[in-house]
Structures are given as C-alpha cells and as structure tokens.
Design a protein around this motif. Structure first.
Motif, PDB file in Angstrom:
ATOM      1  N   PRO A 198       0.832  -1.202   0.000  1.00  0.00           N
ATOM      2  CA  PRO A 198       0.000   0.000   0.000  1.00  0.00           C
ATOM      3  C   PRO A 198       0.873   1.262   0.000  1.00  0.00           C
ATOM      4  O   PRO A 198       1.872   1.323   0.728  1.00  0.00           O
ATOM      5  N   TRP A 247       0.880   5.785  -1.385  1.00  0.00           N
ATOM      6  CA  TRP A 247       0.137   6.879  -2.005  1.00  0.00           C
ATOM      7  C   TRP A 247       0.594   7.051  -3.450  1.00  0.00           C
ATOM      8  O   TRP A 247       1.796   7.049  -3.736  1.00  0.00           O
ATOM      9  N   GLU A 290      -2.260 -14.453   5.055  1.00  0.00           N
ATOM     10  CA  GLU A 290      -2.613 -14.167   6.446  1.00  0.00           C
ATOM     11  C   GLU A 290      -2.581 -15.427   7.288  1.00  0.00           C
ATOM     12  O   GLU A 290      -2.093 -15.428   8.419  1.00  0.00           O
ATOM     13  N   GLU A 297       0.822 -16.264   8.093  1.00  0.00           N
ATOM     14  CA  GLU A 297       1.350 -15.352   9.103  1.00  0.00           C
ATOM     15  C   GLU A 297       0.874 -15.763  10.501  1.00  0.00           C
ATOM     16  O   GLU A 297       1.631 -15.740  11.459  1.00  0.00           O
ATOM     17  N   PRO A 328       8.354 -13.086   7.128  1.00  0.00           N
ATOM     18  CA  PRO A 328       8.262 -12.540   5.770  1.00  0.00           C
ATOM     19  C   PRO A 328       9.122 -13.313   4.772  1.00  0.00           C
ATOM     20  O   PRO A 328       8.717 -13.517   3.624  1.00  0.00           O
ATOM     21  N   ARG A 377       7.473 -16.647   4.068  1.00  0.00           N
ATOM     22  CA  ARG A 377       6.250 -16.391   3.310  1.00  0.00           C
ATOM     23  C   ARG A 377       6.591 -16.128   1.840  1.00  0.00           C
ATOM     24  O   ARG A 377       5.931 -16.608   0.937  1.00  0.00           O
ATOM     25  N   MET A 405       6.623  -7.637  11.978  1.00  0.00           N
ATOM     26  CA  MET A 405       5.968  -7.059  10.803  1.00  0.00           C
ATOM     27  C   MET A 405       4.481  -6.833  11.036  1.00  0.00           C
ATOM     28  O   MET A 405       3.740  -7.756  11.357  1.00  0.00           O
ATOM     29  N   ALA A 406       4.067  -5.642  10.869  1.00  0.00           N
ATOM     30  CA  ALA A 406       2.644  -5.352  11.032  1.00  0.00           C
ATOM     31  C   ALA A 406       1.891  -5.831   9.807  1.00  0.00           C
ATOM     32  O   ALA A 406       2.356  -5.665   8.685  1.00  0.00           O
ATOM     33  N   ARG A 407       0.765  -6.471  10.044  1.00  0.00           N
ATOM     34  CA  ARG A 407      -0.017  -6.938   8.889  1.00  0.00           C
ATOM     35  C   ARG A 407      -0.675  -5.750   8.217  1.00  0.00           C
ATOM     36  O   ARG A 407      -0.425  -5.448   7.082  1.00  0.00           O
ATOM     37  N   SER A 443      -0.955  -2.079   7.234  1.00  0.00           N
ATOM     38  CA  SER A 443       0.116  -1.131   7.020  1.00  0.00           C
ATOM     39  C   SER A 443      -0.017   0.050   7.981  1.00  0.00           C
ATOM     40  O   SER A 443      -1.038   0.713   8.027  1.00  0.00           O
ATOM     41  N   PRO A 446       0.910   3.886   9.213  1.00  0.00           N
ATOM     42  CA  PRO A 446       1.172   5.089   8.419  1.00  0.00           C
ATOM     43  C   PRO A 446       2.657   5.278   8.119  1.00  0.00           C
ATOM     44  O   PRO A 446       3.012   5.643   7.011  1.00  0.00           O
ATOM     45  N   ARG A 488       4.967   3.012   7.846  1.00  0.00           N
ATOM     46  CA  ARG A 488       5.393   2.045   6.856  1.00  0.00           C
ATOM     47  C   ARG A 488       4.909   2.474   5.464  1.00  0.00           C
ATOM     48  O   ARG A 488       5.649   2.415   4.481  1.00  0.00           O
TER      49      ARG A 488
END
Lengths: 290, 276
Positions: A97, A99, A187, A190, A196, A199, B1-3, B5, B7, B9
């Motif tokens: 994700p 911007w 998921e 995880e 990671p 995975r 690791m955060a699943r 996301s 801010p 990251r």
C-alpha cells in the motif's frame, strides 16, 4: 455441437492465416538453407556454384563466431537475470500500500514503450557519453574520472540499456500475478508464525513461477534478436566486443554482401533459437498445463 | 511485521517507490526536458535541470530539416496498415479455432507460435533479395507485408484467448432460435468480440511502431518510419542533443500515451491470458 457446415466454414476461415504463415516460414527459410550451400556474393556476379558445407566451415572458423555466440548468450542471460530478479523485487514493492500507486505504475512501465533506436541514442549520448553525458558529470561530482561506457564495457552497457527497456515488462507481468495472490493464504501463513522471508519463498515465489516463466519465454524470443540497440550504439564494436549472432549475420550479408556466408549464419541462428525454444517450451509446458 | 500497514510504513514505501519510479522514468523525462533546451544548454556541464531558457525551436528545426511529418506518417501507415491486415486474416481464423475447434486446433496454435521462434535474421537475406527483385525495398507496401506476417501469430493468439472467453452457450441459444451463421456473427459475436479486437489492435500497433530490425534493414529514405529516422541521428553530423531529443519525444509520445492507456490489456495480450 458444431455442425458439418460450420466445420467446413471453420476450415475455410482458418486457411488464409495458415497458408500465409506457412509461406512466410517455409519460403524464406528454404531459400536461406539453399543459399547457405552456395558461393554467392552480391558483389561478384556470375553463377553461384554449389559448395557444400564450405560456408558453414567458414562461419564456424570465423574468429568472430564464438565471441558472437558467447555475447548472444551473455546478453540474453544478463538481461533476463536483471529483469526477472529486479522485476520480482519491484513487483513486491509496488504491491505494498502506498500513495499514488497509479502514477508510480505508469512511470515504471514507460520505458517499455520507447522505441529501441530512441532508447539506444538517448542512453549513448545523454547518459553514457564520457564528455557531456550525465554519468560522466555524476562521476565528476564524486571526484571520479568519467567512465567511457560504450568503448570500455560495450556489452555491459548494452545489457544495461536493454534491461532498462525490459524491466517494466517483467514488473508489470509479475505485479499482475502478485495481485491475484489470495491474501487469506498469506494471512493464514502469518498466523501460523511464518516470517516474511519464508512467506516469500513458500507462498509468493511459487505463485509467481508461472508468470516468471512467461516473462522468460517472451523476453528470450525478443532478446535473441537484439539488433537496433547494437547498431545504433557500438556497431558491434570495438572489434567484436558487442557483436551478437544477429549483428554478425547482418554484417556478413548486408555489409559484406556475402549471401552464402550470411545464410549459413542465419541457419545457425535459427538452430540456436530452436534449441533454446525446446528448453523453454518444456518449461512452459510444465508450468502452463496445470 | 505489522499486517495492516502502519502510516509510517506506508510513508516509507511511498518514498522508496516514488524514488525508484522516478529513476526508471528519468531518461524519458530528461529527453523531454532536453528537447526544450538550446543546443548550448543541452550539453552544458553541470547539467541544467529546469533553469534553462525554454524554447520550441528544436521542434521546428526537426520538421524543417528532414520532413519529420513524412516519417511520422510512414510509421502510422506501416503500423496501422500491418495491424489491420493481420486482423483481417486473423479474426476468421481465431473465430473458427475458438468456436469450431477441430482435433488439430491446439497443434495449429502451437505451430503458429513456434514461427515466432524463428529469428528474423535467419530469413533476412531471402526477404531482402525478394524485395530487391520485386522493387519493394524502401517501400511502405513491403514493410506492411513483412510486419503483418511477423505479428500474425501473436494477433491470432490474442484474439483466440479473447474469443475463448465468450460463452458458447449464448451462441448455441441463438442457433436454437434459428439464427443463421451470418446473423450469429454479425449480431451476437461481433459486439462481444469488439473489446478483444480493440485490445489486439492497440497492442499490435505498439509492437509494430517500435519494431526496428526490419525497418532498419528494408528502408532507406522514402519509407523510413520513425525507428529508422531516429537512427540517422547516430551519425556524427546529426549529433545535436536538443534536436535528437525533440525528434525522440515526438516519436515516442503517441505510443507512450497509447501504452499507458492499454496497460491492462498489455498483460493479457502479451501473455495470451496466461497471467491474470
């Protein structure tokens, strides 16, 4: 169920394509094979005697042949390595994700649409030129002497240029494949405590293998016949340092007008491509039939 | 690791991705910028990024010096012509393979793809000699024919994969209702096939526009499309960065826009639907 009539219509409609492609394949290829057994130079008119395998002998013993074969494999292999590994990394990055993902994507795939002669000239003059290229200036900023890319590392420079053109393609295909990956599977992995790295190697990479196969297949078809980039940047030189098989055959047939010798080279290029194709088709067969 | 996301990251990913995207795009941006410079600004060290005197004169010079428009039109005619011709041959073929497949259809498809495995250089000499004898060297007609044949397997494959996805039940229903083969094609199949045909058209125009092996070897002056015209800038007397950049920008702009416009179809088209 197809009726008798529609079957006949189907055959009728497919025939122009089949006939055209068959002619396109068999007529020139037949002529190339025929010419390859003749002593035939456009500058020396007269009859063109049959010489058996003489052209092949000349072609194989040409001091440029083995370097050209080696350069071809290095060029294809080098670009494939950069674009596949780079494409996977870039696809992983662009899949996160962020911007402005749409704009980033548009910027990244742009080089794929640049025609080879343009990208070759832009890189050669505006970046790699040691006097007024940007790389030379950048080296100067860091207090280094400018590096004359195309005369000191010609093949490497061409690999860079071609990789820049094909990295977008690899990225786009791999990104598309990555986006079809089931996020629930990730998921679940995880939850089970997969880090990671594991995975990536156990879920993402296997999922990407099919797309990677397609990328390798399609790129190989195009990369075996790299021509414009070499013609515009180095003319195969210095010496034969950046001559690939395509360029060698071109220079023998259209620069030296030796149709016989060039044809022998052409036949060898076709055989080489088909050896590679057999390997690829096997790989594809394994990956695509499932 | 955060699943999900965080801010931070997301911001980090954004910065890294934009930086890499900018670097990859930079050669194109640099070409576009240089096209608006004077020749002196174009080669100045240190390079001028935005602080130069903007001018349009390079674009005027490119057209004046070499009739750029003619080469542009050659590119348009050759790429559109070869693509349309290929479509005319390929649409019926792909239609019949998708809807009335025979026992050998798969073999025919594989065989068509295998013709792409033949490197162009293997058949350059015969084509060159045939063209010379038939007066087709440096003619648009010759290039239209060669590029049409070169792209034909890809066109057939693309159309085949698009047609395959049109559900056969609709056709059968129409047939039950007594629609003739002609009516079936005109009223049912064609409207459903148009998006696939359009994508194929776009992609093949892009491929043909950028094709350089045949255009460089079979054209000289009259029929040279932009690929070959740009290559003429590699000679020392043509070495003007600003003018080279203007000519390059004009050559890549239409196809860049077309490419961005059709990036989704690009993936499907070039991988024959194998990657979704």
């Amino acid at each position: 169920m197809a009726t008798q009539a529609s079957r006949a219509a189907g055959r009728l409609m497919i025939s122009p394509a089949v006939i055209l492609l068959f002619l396109w394949m068999i007529v020139p290829l037949g002529m190339t094979i025929y010419f390859s057994f003749l002593r035939y130079n456009l500058l020396i008119p007269g009859d063109n005697p049959f010489t058996g395998f003489e052209n092949y002998r000349y072609f194989f013993t040409d001091p440029n042949f083995w370097p050209a074969l080696f350069n071809t494999l290095l060029l294809v292999g080098g670009v494939l390595l950069i674009t596949t590994v780079g494409g996977i990394l870039l696809a992983l990055l662009l899949d996160q994700p962020m911007w402005g993902q749409g704009v980033v994507r548009v910027l990244v795939i742009a080089p794929f649409f640049v025609m080879p002669t343009v990208s070759a000239l832009v890189w050669k003059n505006m970046f790699m030129n040691p006097v007024n290229g940007l790389f030379g200036w950048l080296a100067g900023v860091f207090g280094l002497p400018p590096f004359d890319f195309l005369s000191q590392a010609p093949l490497f420079s061409i690999i860079l240029i071609v990789a820049w053109q094909w990295l977008p393609f690899a990225t786009l295909i791999l990104l598309t494949a990555l986006q079809s990956l089931d996020s629930e599977q990730l998921e679940a992995a995880e939850m089970d405590g997969a880090g990671p790295v594991s995975r990536f190697f156990h879920i993402m990479l296997p999922h990407l293998s099919r797309a990677a196969t397609v990328v390798i297949l399609i790129q190989t078809i195009f990369l075996l016949s790299i021509f414009a980039e070499i013609l515009v940047t180095t003319n195969g030189g210095p010496g034969n340092a950046s001559t690939n098989l395509t360029y060698l055959v071109y220079s023998q047939s259209l620069l030296q007008y030796d149709v016989g010798l060039g044809s022998a080279g052409g036949v060898i290029a076709v055989i080489l491509a088909n050896i590679v194709a057999i390997f690829l088709m096997r790989m594809i067969g394994k990956n695509l039939e499932t | 690791m955060a699943r999900a996301s965080t801010p931070q990251r997301k911001a980090l990913v954004t910065v890294v991705a934009w930086l890499i995207a900018f670097l990859i795009f930079f050669p194109i941006l640099w070409t576009i910028l240089t096209s608006f410079k004077t020749e002196i600004d174009a080669i100045s060290i240190p390079p001028k990024f935005l602080n130069f005197h903007w001018t349009l004169e390079n674009y005027a010079t490119v057209q004046e010096r070499s009739d750029y428009f003619q080469h542009f039109m050659n590119s348009v005619i050759i790429s559109v012509g070869s693509t349309v011709l290929a479509l005319i041959v390929a649409i019926p073929a792909a239609w019949s393979m998708a809807f009335v497949p025979g026992r050998r259809t798969k073999d025919v498809l594989m065989w068509m793809l295998s013709t792409k495995m033949m490197p162009a250089v293997g058949v350059l000499i015969p084509i060159y000699l045939i063209f010379r004898d038939w007066g087709l060297l440096d003619s648009r007609t010759g290039l239209v024919i060669v590029l049409m044949l070169m792209n034909l397997p890809i066109v057939v494959w693309m159309l085949y994969t698009y047609f395959k996805e049109i559900p056969g039940e609709i056709l059968e229903a129409a047939r039950m209702d007594g629609a003739s083969l002609g009516k079936e094609i005109v009223y049912i199949l064609t409207p459903m096939a148009v998006p696939g045909i359009a994508s194929t058209l776009l992609l093949n125009i892009i491929l043909a526009w950028n094709e350089a092996f045949w255009t460089l070897n079979l054209t000289a002056v009259n029929s040279a499309p932009l690929t070959a015209f740009i290559a003429s800038y590699s000679s020392p007397e043509g070495l003007f960065y600003a003018k080279l950049s203007a000519a390059s920008t004009l050559a890549i702009a239409p196809i860049l826009i077309l490419g961005w416009f059709s990036q989704k179809q690009l993936v499907r088209g070039l991988t024959f639907g194998a990657v979704k």
